[in-house]
Write a protein that holds these residues in place. Sequence first.
Motif, PDB file in Angstrom:
ATOM      1  N   LEU A 269      37.532  41.551  55.339  1.00 51.65           N
ATOM      2  CA  LEU A 269      37.560  42.175  54.018  1.00 51.65           C
ATOM      3  C   LEU A 269      36.872  43.537  54.004  1.00 51.65           C
ATOM      4  N   GLY A 270      36.253  43.897  55.123  1.00 55.08           N
ATOM      5  CA  GLY A 270      35.611  45.202  55.218  1.00 55.08           C
ATOM      6  C   GLY A 270      34.111  45.205  55.009  1.00 55.08           C
ATOM      7  N   PHE A 271      33.500  44.030  54.867  1.00 58.31           N
ATOM      8  CA  PHE A 271      32.049  43.960  54.686  1.00 58.31           C
ATOM      9  C   PHE A 271      31.333  44.113  56.022  1.00 58.31           C
ATOM     10  N   LYS A 272      30.142  44.719  55.976  1.00 60.19           N
ATOM     11  CA  LYS A 272      29.322  44.890  57.168  1.00 60.19           C
ATOM     12  C   LYS A 272      28.012  44.133  57.007  1.00 60.19           C
ATOM     13  N   THR A 273      27.543  43.532  58.090  1.00 60.88           N
ATOM     14  CA  THR A 273      26.297  42.769  58.034  1.00 60.88           C
ATOM     15  C   THR A 273      25.084  43.702  58.076  1.00 60.88           C
ATOM     16  N   PHE A 289      26.158  46.100  50.485  1.00 63.26           N
ATOM     17  CA  PHE A 289      27.074  46.414  49.395  1.00 63.26           C
ATOM     18  C   PHE A 289      28.037  47.522  49.846  1.00 63.26           C
ATOM     19  N   PRO A 290      29.340  47.313  49.711  1.00 59.17           N
ATOM     20  CA  PRO A 290      30.291  48.370  50.103  1.00 59.17           C
ATOM     21  C   PRO A 290      30.141  49.613  49.228  1.00 59.17           C
ATOM     22  N   LYS A 291      30.169  50.764  49.853  1.00 58.41           N
ATOM     23  CA  LYS A 291      30.116  52.017  49.098  1.00 58.41           C
ATOM     24  C   LYS A 291      31.542  52.421  48.731  1.00 58.41           C
ATOM     25  N   HIS A 292      32.097  51.683  47.797  1.00 62.03           N
ATOM     26  CA  HIS A 292      33.479  51.913  47.371  1.00 62.03           C
ATOM     27  C   HIS A 292      33.523  51.881  45.850  1.00 62.03           C
ATOM     28  N   PRO A 293      34.189  52.833  45.238  1.00 61.02           N
ATOM     29  CA  PRO A 293      34.189  52.914  43.767  1.00 61.02           C
ATOM     30  C   PRO A 293      34.805  51.696  43.089  1.00 61.02           C
ATOM     31  N   ASN A 294      35.636  50.959  43.793  1.00 62.25           N
ATOM     32  CA  ASN A 294      36.281  49.801  43.187  1.00 62.25           C
ATOM     33  C   ASN A 294      35.476  48.514  43.329  1.00 62.25           C
ATOM     34  N   PHE A 295      34.356  48.577  44.065  1.00 66.82           N
ATOM     35  CA  PHE A 295      33.559  47.361  44.247  1.00 66.82           C
ATOM     36  C   PHE A 295      32.531  47.244  43.133  1.00 66.82           C
ATOM     37  N   PHE A 297      29.813  44.429  41.859  1.00 65.43           N
ATOM     38  CA  PHE A 297      29.242  43.157  42.281  1.00 65.43           C
ATOM     39  C   PHE A 297      29.386  42.073  41.224  1.00 65.43           C
ATOM     40  N   GLU A 298      29.160  42.399  39.956  1.00 64.41           N
ATOM     41  CA  GLU A 298      29.233  41.377  38.910  1.00 64.41           C
ATOM     42  C   GLU A 298      30.620  40.742  38.848  1.00 64.41           C
ATOM     43  N   GLU A 299      31.658  41.574  39.008  1.00 65.31           N
ATOM     44  CA  GLU A 299      33.019  41.035  39.018  1.00 65.31           C
ATOM     45  C   GLU A 299      33.243  40.167  40.259  1.00 65.31           C
ATOM     46  N   PHE A 300      32.750  40.642  41.397  1.00 61.81           N
ATOM     47  CA  PHE A 300      32.835  39.887  42.655  1.00 61.81           C
ATOM     48  C   PHE A 300      32.138  38.532  42.507  1.00 61.81           C
ATOM     49  N   TYR A 301      30.952  38.555  41.892  1.00 59.53           N
ATOM     50  CA  TYR A 301      30.153  37.341  41.682  1.00 59.53           C
ATOM     51  C   TYR A 301      30.879  36.357  40.765  1.00 59.53           C
ATOM     52  N   GLN A 302      31.404  36.855  39.651  1.00 59.83           N
ATOM     53  CA  GLN A 302      32.057  35.987  38.679  1.00 59.83           C
ATOM     54  C   GLN A 302      33.336  35.367  39.225  1.00 59.83           C
ATOM     55  N   ARG A 303      34.074  36.137  39.995  1.00 62.16           N
ATOM     56  CA  ARG A 303      35.316  35.592  40.576  1.00 62.16           C
ATOM     57  C   ARG A 303      35.005  34.478  41.566  1.00 62.16           C
ATOM     58  N   LEU A 304      33.974  34.682  42.378  1.00 60.27           N
ATOM     59  CA  LEU A 304      33.600  33.619  43.322  1.00 60.27           C
ATOM     60  C   LEU A 304      33.045  32.406  42.575  1.00 60.27           C
ATOM     61  N   SER A 305      32.324  32.648  41.493  1.00 61.38           N
ATOM     62  CA  SER A 305      31.781  31.544  40.703  1.00 61.38           C
ATOM     63  C   SER A 305      32.893  30.672  40.147  1.00 61.38           C
ATOM     64  N   LYS A 306      33.973  31.307  39.690  1.00 62.76           N
ATOM     65  CA  LYS A 306      35.102  30.554  39.161  1.00 62.76           C
ATOM     66  C   LYS A 306      35.803  29.744  40.246  1.00 62.76           C
ATOM     67  N   LEU A 307      35.622  30.168  41.501  1.00 61.75           N
ATOM     68  CA  LEU A 307      36.189  29.421  42.632  1.00 61.75           C
ATOM     69  C   LEU A 307      35.228  28.359  43.148  1.00 61.75           C
ATOM     70  N   GLY A 308      34.082  28.218  42.463  1.00 66.85           N
ATOM     71  CA  GLY A 308      33.120  27.190  42.860  1.00 66.85           C
ATOM     72  C   GLY A 308      32.116  27.641  43.897  1.00 66.85           C
ATOM     73  N   LYS A 309      31.865  28.952  44.001  1.00 71.08           N
ATOM     74  CA  LYS A 309      30.898  29.486  44.975  1.00 71.08           C
ATOM     75  C   LYS A 309      29.813  30.255  44.228  1.00 71.08           C
ATOM     76  N   MET A 310      28.566  29.855  44.439  1.00 70.74           N
ATOM     77  CA  MET A 310      27.449  30.539  43.798  1.00 70.74           C
ATOM     78  C   MET A 310      26.725  31.406  44.820  1.00 70.74           C
ATOM     79  N   LEU A 311      26.573  32.701  44.523  1.00 69.63           N
ATOM     80  CA  LEU A 311      25.997  33.665  45.460  1.00 69.63           C
ATOM     81  C   LEU A 311      24.559  34.009  45.100  1.00 69.63           C
ATOM     82  N   PHE A 312      23.847  34.485  46.117  1.00 72.89           N
ATOM     83  CA  PHE A 312      22.521  35.078  45.927  1.00 72.89           C
ATOM     84  C   PHE A 312      22.630  36.530  46.359  1.00 72.89           C
TER      85      PHE A 312
END
Length: 318
Positions: A269-273, A289-295, A297-312
Amino acid sequence: MESYKGKKLFTPGPLGCSQQVKEAMLRDYGSRDIDFITIVRNIRQELLRIAGISSEQYTAILLQGSGTYAVESVLQTCCSFSGTKVLILSNGAYAKRMKKICHVSDIAADIIDFPENSMIPVSKINDLINKHPYSMVAMVHCETSNGAINPVEEIGTIVKKCLPYAVFFVDAMSSFGAVPVDFGKAQVDYLVTSANKCLQGRSRSLSLDLVDQLQGLESNGQFRFTPPTHAILAFQKALQEFSEEGGIDGRSKRYKKNCSILLEGMKKLGFKTLLPDSEQGYIITSFIFPKHPNFKFEEFYQRLSKLGKMLFHSYCVF
């Protein structure tokens, strides 16, 4: 109110547990019940077995509090009297928390900060501690804020060579049970997760006094203050499942597999460790955190939450 039942927790804590572990908490016990006291004794013995250490050299002390509670109990028990001084080796937020505990408790302490995107370098430790009158050297094994697994065996060897009478204290909250620690090589005096060795010391705190807690557990098998009986029952069941999975070898094998899948997918997906591949642990993985204008985090977090994944998430400044 939205239910989070069944969601996978990708957080430093609390973490998910099986349905069987949850069900173990359904039974009520009195804190002085003989059966409950037997369960506590068995858990203490099992923790030593998991660590691969002898009850003749070490003991396990259960405390009814958070991980930070346990870390503070060691600092208070060992270093709350005149003439003691702690050296904290830090490459992340949880080691810095040790410094804050010392500051609040008026415990003399120095902290050496290393970059958060790498493990603590063994090559620099000798010069930092040689001929310094530290009574304790403290560090985190798996630094929860970035995932770095620090070389406690190598550092412990240096500590005991340069400061043979100093206490070597390791916070293994995130690693115990999945990342092996060679206690003989590391010469650990205190390891905090649930297993601890108790050196004779004195504490200016009643609830955090490890010596007093140990004496109570050894004399009558009871906690000094009301224990979390349901959590202890769940802990007993979790230890049974740990053994059934194959102990440290079995659990680390599953964690490594999960980590490999995660890394492969995130990199696609283009993420770097945060950490280089050579230093990346398999307990916690930190991504930049990707340095991309379309990223967002809150949207990324909420979408994963709806899929049953909770992030830190946390922030590192370089």
